[in-house]
Scaffold this motif. Structure first.
Motif, PDB file in Angstrom:
ATOM      1  N   LEU A  51      -2.638   1.186  -5.633  1.00 29.61           N
ATOM      2  CA  LEU A  51      -3.737   1.565  -4.544  1.00 29.61           C
ATOM      3  C   LEU A  51      -3.916   2.961  -4.344  1.00 29.61           C
ATOM      4  CD1 LEU A  51      -3.904  -1.501  -1.949  1.00 29.61           C
ATOM      5  CD2 LEU A  51      -5.367  -0.918  -3.652  1.00 29.61           C
ATOM      6  N   GLY A  52      -3.125   3.642  -5.303  1.00 24.44           N
ATOM      7  CA  GLY A  52      -3.093   5.242  -5.273  1.00 24.44           C
ATOM      8  C   GLY A  52      -1.989   5.795  -4.202  1.00 24.44           C
ATOM      9  N   ASN A  53      -1.039   5.057  -4.076  1.00 29.47           N
ATOM     10  CA  ASN A  53      -0.123   5.840  -3.090  1.00 29.47           C
ATOM     11  C   ASN A  53       1.143   5.638  -4.030  1.00 29.47           C
ATOM     12  OD1 ASN A  53      -1.749   3.725  -1.135  1.00 29.47           O
ATOM     13  ND2 ASN A  53      -1.280   5.346  -0.309  1.00 29.47           N
TER      14      ASN A  53
ATOM     15  N   GLU B 214      -8.737   8.402   3.694  1.00 24.53           N
ATOM     16  CA  GLU B 214      -8.037   8.469   2.628  1.00 24.53           C
ATOM     17  C   GLU B 214      -7.809   7.314   1.622  1.00 24.53           C
ATOM     18  OE1 GLU B 214      -6.127  12.688   3.719  1.00 24.53           O
ATOM     19  OE2 GLU B 214      -4.786  10.947   3.633  1.00 24.53           O
ATOM     20  N   GLN B 215      -7.127   6.403   2.269  1.00 21.61           N
ATOM     21  CA  GLN B 215      -7.000   5.038   1.598  1.00 21.61           C
ATOM     22  C   GLN B 215      -8.423   4.310   0.879  1.00 21.61           C
ATOM     23  OE1 GLN B 215      -4.274   4.154   0.481  1.00 21.61           O
ATOM     24  NE2 GLN B 215      -5.126   2.554  -0.720  1.00 21.61           N
TER      25      GLN B 215
ATOM     26  N   ALA C 119     -12.340   4.853  -5.683  1.00 18.89           N
ATOM     27  CA  ALA C 119     -12.114   5.627  -6.956  1.00 18.89           C
ATOM     28  C   ALA C 119     -11.542   4.547  -7.898  1.00 18.89           C
ATOM     29  CB  ALA C 119     -11.126   6.852  -7.009  1.00 18.89           C
ATOM     30  N   ILE C 120     -10.612   3.516  -7.524  1.00 19.50           N
ATOM     31  CA  ILE C 120      -9.821   2.622  -8.383  1.00 19.50           C
ATOM     32  C   ILE C 120     -10.984   1.513  -8.850  1.00 19.50           C
ATOM     33  CG2 ILE C 120      -8.564   0.774  -8.415  1.00 19.50           C
ATOM     34  CD1 ILE C 120      -6.575   2.200  -6.575  1.00 19.50           C
TER      35      ILE C 120
ATOM     36  N   GLU D 279       2.533   4.631  -8.975  1.00 17.46           N
ATOM     37  CA  GLU D 279       1.906   4.384  -7.596  1.00 17.46           C
ATOM     38  C   GLU D 279       1.891   2.835  -7.412  1.00 17.46           C
ATOM     39  OE1 GLU D 279      -2.109   5.850  -8.637  1.00 17.46           O
ATOM     40  OE2 GLU D 279      -1.477   7.830  -8.018  1.00 17.46           O
TER      41      GLU D 279
ATOM     42  N   ARG E  60      -9.266   6.331  -2.141  1.00 18.37           N
ATOM     43  CA  ARG E  60      -8.343   5.941  -3.097  1.00 18.37           C
ATOM     44  C   ARG E  60      -9.075   4.587  -3.874  1.00 18.37           C
ATOM     45  NH1 ARG E  60      -4.208   8.997  -0.511  1.00 18.37           N
ATOM     46  NH2 ARG E  60      -3.580   6.899   0.636  1.00 18.37           N
ATOM     47  N   GLU E  61      -9.071   3.544  -2.770  1.00 19.37           N
ATOM     48  CA  GLU E  61      -9.627   2.409  -3.232  1.00 19.37           C
ATOM     49  C   GLU E  61     -11.209   2.486  -4.065  1.00 19.37           C
ATOM     50  OE1 GLU E  61      -9.232  -0.762  -0.555  1.00 19.37           O
ATOM     51  OE2 GLU E  61      -7.004  -0.270  -0.017  1.00 19.37           O
TER      52      GLU E  61
END
Lengths: 581, 188
Positions: free
Chosen positions: A403-405, A355-356, A362-363, A400, A359-360
């Protein structure tokens, strides 16, 4: 029509094409056309798709550590039709693997490997391995996390082969470590050496197939037919079905996946592509020095047995053994694949890492929209990564950690810092002391700024003049940042910005803050000259206690530069990312 | 009677069926081959479809009037930000210009030329001994005012917009122009 026939005759006269075509089309199919004979043709068809799409992809691909991911991303996101082209290439590769197994099953079950067809069977097995090698090399080329880590494992397995392993590995990687030459070598293998070998062997494979003829499924119940047109139609329909399957997969999975750029510093759960998962799972049962058994010896024995099938299958008993062996291997691989998938599905660490990684990815893709620096896309991620590590214990970025968290802030959120939108929210009497800005800082106890906003701008939402004044101030302050995203509006609003500066004096901001010079009354608050600019931000990250910034009123912000917690380059990465550059 | 009719019918159907099978094979074969081919051709043609935003055209500060000597061309590299497909470069060479300071009292104090030959894009040299600009590719030469003296170039050297700011700063709008055309047509 007459002309066409004339042209055909002319061509035939010079090439003998009619004779060749007759040979190709009027091959006898003993017992008539059957659906079970289509697999070879479907494989040839997928091979053709791969050659065509591969050459076109080649026109956009650039093999190097700083351009592989970038060029693949560009093909996929910026070139008209690129997304579809790459999707087609990717999903055809997946389907091809399945077709290889189906073709092999048909050949073994029908005993098509028996004398005099042994050599052709061996050609086929080598082709199978070449296609798998194409998959393996192609997996690395996008130089994304998934390909990088999986290939690292694969080449490390290669390196653990006794005696020759380490030498082989160095030759494949083009050195001791992964880099430019790993990519150029893999690319030369993937687009040059392997495809040429496949073409050569396929020509041999089809030639031998034609020489010995088709192995009919016994008992023969129908009369013989020519290859054309009955079997050709069946083959075409099967190829069409294969193409439809590829298209369905492409659209169902939205093309081919591209992870974040390869990053040796990030935790990524390495997994091979699905068709190698069984080997990956198999290795889990061979600890320590036994590994070579699972990685090389046992798969080697299995492959040797498959290779020896024509010899083992001379007797009816041997033939049955072969069928059993093939199904055994397939079933075993199936079970191992299931175990591997199942283990990952129940592994929270694996899921969290995946998942991480998503997210990365996507960033970085979002950041890449503004162009990629020459150091490559990985550099784009350094800003948010450093922010997450060093800043996100207090600050947030859009709620966040960069990094999306999601994280809880105890210092101002910095997304869009110094932009007009940002200041519009910050300089609102009801928002200034919210948790998003200064609500959880030491300034919450006593803040002249907060009192000022309450005194001068209470009820701003209902008072048009008050709003207009604030907007002028915001334009003036925000223009100091020289944000790339605002360069156009800053130029257009030059007059408003000048008015805003005057208002800054009139309204009394200048009593504490300086703007456009060393002109404040008492410097009890940060200097707003160049507020939000690259230089200003580097300054405050360097030393927030400098008199230009918070002085002794600094809450908890460390002096990252002054205390050498971060290098200048690292601070620049964070600041450039915050400023959207 | 019935059976004879049926027999005739099936006899007629056989060639039809064969014809159909042949036709269907060809159509399907062509269609499935066309899909990957079309997918690739579409991407190859993308430069014609995806128009990239033209760059250049920003005013760039090159030097000071004091740096120039009247009547002597001086070459300046143009260093600017540039995008090339996915890469965004900061401050890289994108071209060069010749600045020629004019004599006192001239209408334009400084004239700027793009160093690219308007013929086929070679880099034009300044020849001090012959006092002209000379293209080493196809031997066009140009006077120091940019006019074509002789050679195959369809037009004289391309002048660029010059601005004097704060009385002495020389700023140039760097642009490129279409090669080998009689008219000067800006392409960036």
């Amino acid at each position: 029509m007459q002309r066409l026939k004339q042209l055909y005759d002319w061509l035939d006269n010079r090439t003998g094409i009619k004779e060749h075509l007759r040979e190709v089309l009027f091959e006898t199919v003993p017992g008539g056309s059957r659906w079970r004979y289509v697999w070879g043709s479907t494989l040839t068809f997928t091979l053709m798709i791969q050659f065509i799409t591969g050459i076109f992809l080649w026109m956009g691909y650039s093999a190097s550590g700083q351009t592989s991911w970038e060029s693949v991303h560009y093909i996929q996101e910026h070139m008209t039709g690129g997304h579809f082209l790459r999707g087609l290439h990717h999903w055809t590769a997946q389907v091809m693997t399945v077709l290889l197994v189906l073709h092999l099953m048909q050949v073994v079950i029908d005993g098509a490997y028996k004398a005099p067809r042994e050599i052709n069977f061996w050609f086929g097995i080598i082709l199978l391995q070449l296609v798998l090698a194409l998959s393996l090399t192609g997996y690395l080329l996008p130089w994304d996390q998934k390909g990088y880590w999986a290939t690292k494992v694969a080449t490390d397995i290669m390196g653990s082969t006794p005696l020759i392993g380490e030498t082989m590995k160095q030759l494949v990687l083009g050195g001791a470590d992964y880099g430019h030459h790993t990519l150029t070598r893999f690319f030369a293998l993937h687009a040059g050496i392997l495809p040429l070998s496949v073409i050569g062997l396929t020509v041999g494979h089809i030639y031998l197939f034609r020489r010995h003829g088709l192995t009919p499924k016994k008992p023969i119940k129908k009369a013989d037919e020519f290859f054309w047109p009955e079997q050709v139609l069946k083959d075409s329909v099967a190829c069409l079905a294969v193409l439809v399957t590829i298209l369905v997969l492409h659209f169902a999975f939205n093309g081919a996946h591209l992870d974040a750029p390869a990053d040796p510093s990030s935790a990524y759960p390495a997994r091979p592509d699905w068709y190698f998962l069984f080997l990956f799972q198999f290795l889990k049962y061979f600890p320590g020095h036994w590994e070579v058994l699972g990685a090389v010896v046992l798969p080697g024995i299995a492959m040797t047995l498959v290779f020896l099938m024509p010899i083992i299958g001379k007797s009816e008993r041997g033939h049955r053994f072969n069928i059993g062996l093939l199904f055994g291997i397939l079933a075993f691989a199936g079970i191992l694949t299931f175990l591997a998938v199942n283990a990952d599905r129940n592994n929270p660490t694996y899921i969290a890492s995946k998942e991480q990684a998503a997210r990365e990815a996507a960033i970085v893709k979002e950041l890449a929209e503004n162009g990629i620096p020459p150091e490559g896309a990985l550099a784009l991620l350094q800003g948010p990564k450093l922010f997450a590590q060093h800043c996100a214990s207090c600050h947030t970025h859009g709620g966040e950690n960069g990094l999306g968290n999601p994280v809880e802030p105890s210092a101002p959120d910095l997304k869009g810092f110094a932009s007009r939108e940002y200041l519009t929210e910050l300089l609102h009497p009801e928002r200034f002391m919210s948790a998003k800005f200064f609500g959880k800082t030491a300034h919450a106890k006593k803040s002249k700024m907060y009192d000022f906003l309450q005194d001068e701008f209470d009820g701003i939402d209902d008072d048009k003049d008050m709003r207009a004044d604030m907007d002028l101030l915001i334009k003036a302050i925000s223009a100091e940042a020289k944000l790339a995203s605002q360069s156009k509006v800053d130029l257009e609003d030059r007059e408003a910005i000048m008015k805003g500066r005057e208002l800054f004096d009139e309204i009394g901001c200048i009593d504490c803050h300086a703007l456009g010079g060393w002109n404040a009354e008492d410097y009890s608050a940060p200097d707003l000259t160049g507020y939000g600019s690259r230089e200003w931000m580097l300054g405050i990250v360097h030393d927030p206690e400098h008199e230009r910034f918070y002085g002794k009123k600094n809450d908890r912000m460390p002096a990252f530069g002054k205390d050498e917690k971060l290098t200048r380059r690292q601070m620049e990465r964070i600041v450039d990312w915050l400023r959207g550059e | 009677m019935m059976s004879s009719e049926n027999k005739n019918h099936s006899k007629d159907e056989q060639p039809d069926r064969r014809q159909f099978i042949k036709g269907a094979s060809c159509v399907i074969g062509a269609a499935i081959g066309a899909v990957p081919m079309a997918a690739g051709v579409r991407v190859v043609l993308s430069p014609l479809v995806d128009k990239e935003a033209a760059e250049g055209g920003a005013m760039i500060r090159l030097g000071d009037l004091g740096d120039l000597e009247a009547g002597v061309p001086m070459k300046f590299a143009i260093v600017a930000d540039k995008s090339d497909k996915w890469t965004r470069y900061k401050d890289v060479p994108v071209g060069a210009v010749y600045l020629v300071k004019q004599k006192e009292g001239a209408e334009e104090p400084v004239v700027a030329f793009n160093t690219v030959c308007p013929h086929l894009g070679c880099f034009v040299d300044y020849r001090k001994d012959k006092q002209d600009f000379f293209c080493p590719c196809h031997d066009s030469n140009f006077a120091l005012n940019g006019k074509l003296k002789n050679g195959v170039s369809p037009r004289g050297m391309d002048t660029l917009i010059v601005e004097l700011r704060n009385t002495t700063e020389v700023w140039v709008k760097f642009q490129s122009f279409k090669a080998n055309s009689k008219n000067k047509i800006a392409i960036s």
